[in-house]
Design a protein around this motif. Sequence first.
Motif, PDB file in Angstrom:
ATOM      1  N   ALA A 132      -2.392   1.302   9.939  1.00  0.00           N
ATOM      2  CA  ALA A 132      -2.690   2.006  11.262  1.00  0.00           C
ATOM      3  C   ALA A 132      -1.688   3.056  11.412  1.00  0.00           C
ATOM      4  CB  ALA A 132      -2.074   0.825  12.311  1.00  0.00           C
ATOM      5  N   TYR A 133      -0.658   3.157  10.933  1.00  0.00           N
ATOM      6  CA  TYR A 133       0.228   4.418  11.189  1.00  0.00           C
ATOM      7  C   TYR A 133      -0.325   5.622  10.317  1.00  0.00           C
ATOM      8  CZ  TYR A 133       4.240   2.395  13.413  1.00  0.00           C
ATOM      9  OH  TYR A 133       5.099   1.590  14.601  1.00  0.00           O
ATOM     10  N   ASP A 134      -0.589   5.251   9.154  1.00  0.00           N
ATOM     11  CA  ASP A 134      -1.468   6.305   8.377  1.00  0.00           C
ATOM     12  C   ASP A 134      -2.502   6.955   9.064  1.00  0.00           C
ATOM     13  OD1 ASP A 134       0.451   6.166   6.533  1.00  0.00           O
ATOM     14  OD2 ASP A 134      -1.017   5.021   4.884  1.00  0.00           O
ATOM     15  N   ARG A 135      -3.576   6.207   9.543  1.00  0.00           N
ATOM     16  CA  ARG A 135      -4.646   6.462  10.279  1.00  0.00           C
ATOM     17  C   ARG A 135      -4.196   7.659  11.304  1.00  0.00           C
ATOM     18  NH1 ARG A 135      -6.342   1.379   9.854  1.00  0.00           N
ATOM     19  NH2 ARG A 135      -5.818   0.543  11.662  1.00  0.00           N
ATOM     20  N   ALA A 136      -3.088   7.412  11.959  1.00  0.00           N
ATOM     21  CA  ALA A 136      -2.919   8.201  13.201  1.00  0.00           C
ATOM     22  C   ALA A 136      -2.255   9.193  12.775  1.00  0.00           C
ATOM     23  CB  ALA A 136      -1.510   7.393  13.815  1.00  0.00           C
ATOM     24  N   ARG A 137      -1.501   9.386  11.501  1.00  0.00           N
ATOM     25  CA  ARG A 137      -1.086  10.671  11.024  1.00  0.00           C
ATOM     26  C   ARG A 137      -2.051  11.513  10.519  1.00  0.00           C
ATOM     27  NH1 ARG A 137       2.979   7.382   8.762  1.00  0.00           N
ATOM     28  NH2 ARG A 137       2.323   7.995   6.700  1.00  0.00           N
ATOM     29  N   ASP A 138      -3.128  10.640   9.963  1.00  0.00           N
ATOM     30  CA  ASP A 138      -4.153  11.311   9.181  1.00  0.00           C
ATOM     31  C   ASP A 138      -5.566  11.888  10.112  1.00  0.00           C
ATOM     32  OD1 ASP A 138      -5.046  12.295   6.434  1.00  0.00           O
ATOM     33  OD2 ASP A 138      -6.359  10.600   6.627  1.00  0.00           O
ATOM     34  N   ASP A 139      -5.135  11.543  11.323  1.00  0.00           N
ATOM     35  CA  ASP A 139      -6.401  11.688  12.373  1.00  0.00           C
ATOM     36  C   ASP A 139      -6.571  13.402  12.223  1.00  0.00           C
ATOM     37  OD1 ASP A 139      -8.179  11.725  14.580  1.00  0.00           O
ATOM     38  OD2 ASP A 139      -6.730  13.015  15.677  1.00  0.00           O
ATOM     39  N   LYS A 140      -7.729  13.687  12.250  1.00  0.00           N
ATOM     40  CA  LYS A 140      -8.492  15.088  11.924  1.00  0.00           C
ATOM     41  C   LYS A 140      -7.826  16.011  13.085  1.00  0.00           C
ATOM     42  CE  LYS A 140     -12.968  14.966  13.976  1.00  0.00           C
ATOM     43  NZ  LYS A 140     -14.318  15.199  13.829  1.00  0.00           N
ATOM     44  N   PHE A 141      -7.837  15.442  14.273  1.00  0.00           N
ATOM     45  CA  PHE A 141      -7.226  16.345  15.375  1.00  0.00           C
ATOM     46  C   PHE A 141      -5.852  16.457  15.604  1.00  0.00           C
ATOM     47  CE2 PHE A 141     -11.143  14.489  17.333  1.00  0.00           C
ATOM     48  CZ  PHE A 141     -11.821  15.643  17.355  1.00  0.00           C
ATOM     49  N   TYR A 142      -5.049  15.232  15.027  1.00  0.00           N
ATOM     50  CA  TYR A 142      -3.533  15.293  15.066  1.00  0.00           C
ATOM     51  C   TYR A 142      -3.110  16.283  13.709  1.00  0.00           C
ATOM     52  CZ  TYR A 142       1.156  12.914  15.370  1.00  0.00           C
ATOM     53  OH  TYR A 142       2.298  12.949  15.576  1.00  0.00           O
ATOM     54  N   LYS A 143      -3.893  16.088  12.642  1.00  0.00           N
ATOM     55  CA  LYS A 143      -3.521  17.000  11.557  1.00  0.00           C
ATOM     56  C   LYS A 143      -3.645  18.385  11.830  1.00  0.00           C
ATOM     57  CE  LYS A 143      -4.685  15.786   7.535  1.00  0.00           C
ATOM     58  NZ  LYS A 143      -5.458  15.323   6.429  1.00  0.00           N
ATOM     59  N   ASN A 179       0.695  -1.114  -0.175  1.00  0.00           N
ATOM     60  CA  ASN A 179      -0.119  -0.035  -0.138  1.00  0.00           C
ATOM     61  C   ASN A 179       0.738   1.398  -0.039  1.00  0.00           C
ATOM     62  OD1 ASN A 179      -2.031  -1.808   0.074  1.00  0.00           O
ATOM     63  ND2 ASN A 179      -2.372  -1.549   2.516  1.00  0.00           N
ATOM     64  N   GLU A 180       0.394   2.269  -0.815  1.00  0.00           N
ATOM     65  CA  GLU A 180       1.212   3.562  -0.782  1.00  0.00           C
ATOM     66  C   GLU A 180       0.851   4.349   0.676  1.00  0.00           C
ATOM     67  OE1 GLU A 180       3.530   4.849  -2.605  1.00  0.00           O
ATOM     68  OE2 GLU A 180       3.470   3.011  -3.834  1.00  0.00           O
ATOM     69  N   PRO A 181       1.853   4.888   1.361  1.00  0.00           N
ATOM     70  CA  PRO A 181       1.410   5.691   2.692  1.00  0.00           C
ATOM     71  C   PRO A 181       0.750   6.850   2.220  1.00  0.00           C
ATOM     72  CG  PRO A 181       4.016   5.776   2.088  1.00  0.00           C
ATOM     73  CD  PRO A 181       3.282   4.652   1.253  1.00  0.00           C
ATOM     74  N   ASN A 182       0.252   7.515   3.166  1.00  0.00           N
ATOM     75  CA  ASN A 182      -0.309   8.956   2.885  1.00  0.00           C
ATOM     76  C   ASN A 182       0.947   9.972   2.831  1.00  0.00           C
ATOM     77  OD1 ASN A 182       0.298   9.513   5.589  1.00  0.00           O
ATOM     78  ND2 ASN A 182      -1.760   9.146   6.490  1.00  0.00           N
ATOM     79  N   ALA A 183       0.683  11.231   2.546  1.00  0.00           N
ATOM     80  CA  ALA A 183       1.570  12.113   2.215  1.00  0.00           C
ATOM     81  C   ALA A 183       1.934  12.846   3.428  1.00  0.00           C
ATOM     82  CB  ALA A 183       0.990  13.141   1.279  1.00  0.00           C
ATOM     83  N   ALA A 184       1.285  12.525   4.795  1.00  0.00           N
ATOM     84  CA  ALA A 184       1.590  13.245   5.918  1.00  0.00           C
ATOM     85  C   ALA A 184       2.868  12.804   6.556  1.00  0.00           C
ATOM     86  CB  ALA A 184       0.592  13.183   6.836  1.00  0.00           C
ATOM     87  N   LYS A 185       3.828  13.908   6.763  1.00  0.00           N
ATOM     88  CA  LYS A 185       4.983  13.127   7.359  1.00  0.00           C
ATOM     89  C   LYS A 185       5.473  14.117   8.698  1.00  0.00           C
ATOM     90  CE  LYS A 185       7.063  11.794   2.963  1.00  0.00           C
ATOM     91  NZ  LYS A 185       8.422  11.931   1.980  1.00  0.00           N
ATOM     92  N   HIS A 186       6.166  13.432   9.496  1.00  0.00           N
ATOM     93  CA  HIS A 186       6.718  13.987  10.476  1.00  0.00           C
ATOM     94  C   HIS A 186       8.035  14.549  10.416  1.00  0.00           C
ATOM     95  CE1 HIS A 186       4.208  10.890  13.205  1.00  0.00           C
ATOM     96  NE2 HIS A 186       3.816  11.965  13.368  1.00  0.00           N
ATOM     97  N   LYS A 187       8.295  15.667  11.215  1.00  0.00           N
ATOM     98  CA  LYS A 187       9.604  16.185  11.142  1.00  0.00           C
ATOM     99  C   LYS A 187      10.547  15.595  12.021  1.00  0.00           C
ATOM    100  CE  LYS A 187      11.936  20.775  11.999  1.00  0.00           C
ATOM    101  NZ  LYS A 187      11.581  22.342  12.296  1.00  0.00           N
ATOM    102  N   TYR A 188      11.653  15.212  11.577  1.00  0.00           N
ATOM    103  CA  TYR A 188      12.564  14.542  12.352  1.00  0.00           C
ATOM    104  C   TYR A 188      13.682  15.404  13.204  1.00  0.00           C
ATOM    105  CZ  TYR A 188      15.395  10.396  13.992  1.00  0.00           C
ATOM    106  OH  TYR A 188      16.130   9.477  14.674  1.00  0.00           O
ATOM    107  N   PRO A 189      13.926  15.343  14.228  1.00  0.00           N
ATOM    108  CA  PRO A 189      14.777  16.068  14.956  1.00  0.00           C
ATOM    109  C   PRO A 189      16.080  16.155  14.586  1.00  0.00           C
ATOM    110  CG  PRO A 189      14.098  14.417  16.611  1.00  0.00           C
ATOM    111  CD  PRO A 189      13.359  14.128  15.184  1.00  0.00           C
ATOM    112  N   LYS A 190      16.911  16.976  14.811  1.00  0.00           N
ATOM    113  CA  LYS A 190      18.391  16.913  14.727  1.00  0.00           C
ATOM    114  C   LYS A 190      19.156  17.478  15.563  1.00  0.00           C
ATOM    115  CE  LYS A 190      17.784  18.756   9.798  1.00  0.00           C
ATOM    116  NZ  LYS A 190      18.090  19.689   8.752  1.00  0.00           N
ATOM    117  N   ASP A 191      20.339  16.899  15.875  1.00  0.00           N
ATOM    118  CA  ASP A 191      21.111  17.248  17.195  1.00  0.00           C
ATOM    119  C   ASP A 191      21.566  18.748  17.163  1.00  0.00           C
ATOM    120  OD1 ASP A 191      21.102  14.354  17.870  1.00  0.00           O
ATOM    121  OD2 ASP A 191      23.041  14.090  17.456  1.00  0.00           O
TER     122      ASP A 191
END
Length: 848
Positions: A135-146, A66-78
Motif C-alpha cells: 500500500a505504501y509503495d502504491r502511494a509513492r508510485d502513483d503517477k501524479f505523486y511521482k 516483498n522488496e519495496p520500490n525504489a522511490a524514496k521520500h526526503k526526510y527533513p533536517k533540523d
Amino acid sequence: ESSDILEFASVDIPERATNAKAAANLNSFPDTVNSFSFSNATVSIAARGGRNLDDVEKTICVEAINEPNAAKHKYPKDGMEISNIAFSSCFRPRRQRRKSTMWSRMNDLARPDLWLWLGDNAYSDSSDMNDVRDAYDRARDDKFYKAHGPIALDIPVSGTWDDHDYWKDDRGGDYKCKIHSQNEFLHHFNVPKTDPRHPVHGENQQKGIYSSHMFSVPDQQVNGIHVINLDLRYHKSPTTSAKGPCKREHSDLLGEKQWSWLENELDKTSELKIITSGIQVLPPTNQYMGVNESICAYDGPGNSFDGNVTLLGENSASVAGKLKRQETWSEIPQARARLLRLVQKYVNLGRMKKVFFLSGNMHWGEILAKKMPEDPKVGKSQTFYEVTASGIGVNRKYHWPQTNRVRLRTSDTLGDHIFDKECKFPFFYNGKEYDDCTTESFDGIQDSSHPWCSHVTKLDDSPLSKGFCMDKKDELIQRKNQAVSSTIDSAEYHQTTGAASVFGAVKVDWKKRVVTMSIFQESKDNFVTSLASSASVNIDSEDDALPNFSDANAIISPPLFYGFNKFRIRHTFDMKIEKSNSTWGIMFDIKNKASEDIEIEGIDLNINNFNENTFVVYTKSGTHVNRESYEGWQYIGTYSLLARGLGGTSLLTLNSPILLNSGGIQAFYVNQKNNKSILFNKVKLKQEDEILQIMSAAVLVEGNEVPFSGTLLKDVSPSGTIRYNVLRNGPTLSRTALEPMLSPTAQEPSNSNTITKRPFTYEEEVHGHNKRIREHFQELAYSPIKMPLTAEPTLSPTAPEPMLSPTAQESSNSNTSTISPFMYEEEVHGHNKRIRDNYRNKERNQNI
C-alpha cells in the motif's frame, strides 16, 4: 490466553499459510493454538463459550518479505529554513481521476518548503506487513505523486499516521503488530537510523512514531516553526466498547511516555508550534442528546468526563456533528483538556507565540478556532487554530455542524444559543439584499439589540432558516481576515466537502508577521484545483488580524462573594394533571409566596416518549403575559434528556439555580427542539403549595419547534415537578471556615473573629488569580444538588447591578428584587461584553 474453556466454531486459514495440511485436519484440532505452526499467515478463530460471547480474533503478525520500490521520500533536517507547509491525508491513489490536477497545481498554489502527511497515508487495513508495504509503495508510485508530488519536487516529507495505515478503523493500543506497522511507516518516510524510532535500536527502540522538527526563520538564526507530530494510535484507549474494554476515566490517547516527551517539546522556544494529529483536536465534546453515554471515556454525570468539558469553557450549547459521530479528541475529553491546557501553559510561559493544529481523517477540509478560558494553573486566555485537510481521491459530502468552526459570521437558530450556523452572504429577504447581519424587523419582530441573518441565500423560500448573530467581537477571526470561494459546494464556507481532493497549507510571512491558513479543493465537476477558503492571523499582536482580542474582552471567572450566611432546604412541588396533550414548548410563571427567598433548581417536565429530547430553557423576571416574543428573555441553557417512559419525568437540572425573592415572580419558557412531547392540560388548574404558585395559568407555544414562534394557546396547566431550595438564615461562618477562600489582602486583621465585609479587589474578583477563591466558589455555588445544606452566597451590595445586561435586569413593573440571577455562560465564559465593560468601569470608578 483466557482461563475459560472455548469451543472453536471455525478456523479461517489464508492461502499463504505454509502448513496447508492443518487446514484439512479441523476434526483433530489441537488443545492450544500455539501448537499450530503457520508462517506468513493471519489466523482468525471464531470462538464461542466462556465469558466472552463475541468473536475472538487472534492475529499472527506477518513480516514483510516483498522488496519495496525504489522511490524514496526526503526526510527533513533540523535547522532548515521553512516558511510554507502543505499537507493532506487519506490518500487513495487508485481513486484519482485521470484528469486530476491536484498534484500538478499543488506547488503553484502552496509553494511548500515541507509536506506533512496527517494519517491514512495509504490504506492497508492489514496485519500482513506485505500488504502494508504494498500500500505504501502504491502511494509513492502513483503517477501524479511521482510527477508532481514531494518526491519529484525534492520537498522534505514528515508526518504521522492514523488508523488505516496503522491497522484498522478506529483501532489503537490493543494491536499486537504495532511495532511491525511502525517499522513499515519508518521505511515509507525514509527515517534515518539515527532516529530513536528506528528498529536498529532494538530493545531501546521508541514505542510509537511521534517525532519533532525544529526549523529556522529564513535568513535568521532563530527558531521559527517547530513541528510536533503526535502518535494517536500506538497507546490509544478504546473509544467505544466495540473496539475493546472501556477504561472510563483512565482513557487516554498518547500514553505517559509520549505526554512527557510532548511537554519537553513544548518547553522549547520557537516562534510558532505546529502540532499534527491524525484526528481533529478542536471540535468540542458533543453535548447533544446524551450521545456521549455510549463513549468509553464517559464515567457518569459530574465526573472526569463532564468536568474536563467544563474545564475548557464548553457546555450544553457545544455541539459537534450532533448525531453523526466522528473520531476526534473530543471523545476522550480527559486527554483533550490535558493537551489544550498543556499547550496554553507553555504559550503563557513564552515558549511560542501562536499554535496551529493540523489534522486529517474527516474526508473534508476545515478551518477551526477555539478560545481557551483563563485559568490560574495555566494562565490567561489563549486562542488556538486548526486546519483539517483530508481526502485525495476520497471525500464526504455532508454538513457536520460544530461550534468551533471559523465563520464569516456565526449565528444560532432563532434564539437556541447553539452557535453552529453560518450566515449566508449575500442573502435576499422581502426583495432586499443583505451582506451582513441586520437588525431590520422580520416576522413582525423588531429587536435592534439582536442582529440576525439567514442560513440560506433566499430566505423567502425557507423562512425558518435564520438565527441571531454572534457578537462580531466574539468571532475568533474577523471577516476582513478571511477569504472564501463562491465555488465552494458546502453549507459553510470553511468546511470544504464533496471535493475530488483536498489539501491544506500554512504560509508564514515573516516580514509582515502574518500566518495564513488555507484549504484548496479539486472540483469533482471540472477537476480545477483552486482556493476554497483561508484565514489569517497575526503572529505577535491582536490589533489587525485579531482585533477582537484585547484585555477588555478577557474571559472572566465567576464573580466572588463574601459573607456566606444562608442554608438551603430542599423542596419539590408536583404539578399533577389527569388529561394531557403534547406540545413543542410551554411558558409559565412561578410565584414565591413565602417570606424567605428561594432558588429554582430544576424543572422536570413530563414527556410523552421514550426518546432522547433536547430542550432550550429561557427565563425573565416578572410575568410572561403579553411578553411572549424573544425580547427580554434570558437564555439559561440547552439540555439533552431521556424521559422515563410515556408520561415519565425528565430530570432537567438548571446550569445554575435561579434566585427568586420573597413575593417575586419568575417566568420560564421551555422549548423542545426535536419532539413534540411536553405534556400539558388544556384546562386551567390551580397549582400551588405552601411556598410556590404557578401563575398566569401558563401559556403554551404550539405548532413549531423554533423558539418564540407558532400559535399561542392560553389557560393551560403544565405537568411535572419543580425542584427548589428555601434559603434560611444561619450563623455567620467563622474566619476559619472562610480562610481558604481569602487571599492575604482580603482577610481581616488578625485580632478580629469575623469577616470584613468589603468587595474583593478587581484582580481577585474578575480575573480569579486566587485559585482557592475560584475553586471554593465553584464548589459551593455550582453544586447545589450534591450539597443541599451548603452555605449560599450573599451578593455584595455593589457588585450585582453593574454586572447585569439589560436582558438580565428585572422589568420596571415587576415586584421582584432587582438582583436577577446571573447565568452560567455570562458568569464564567463572559460572552456578554456589556457585563465585562460595565463591571470594569464600575470597579475602576470605585478605585478597587
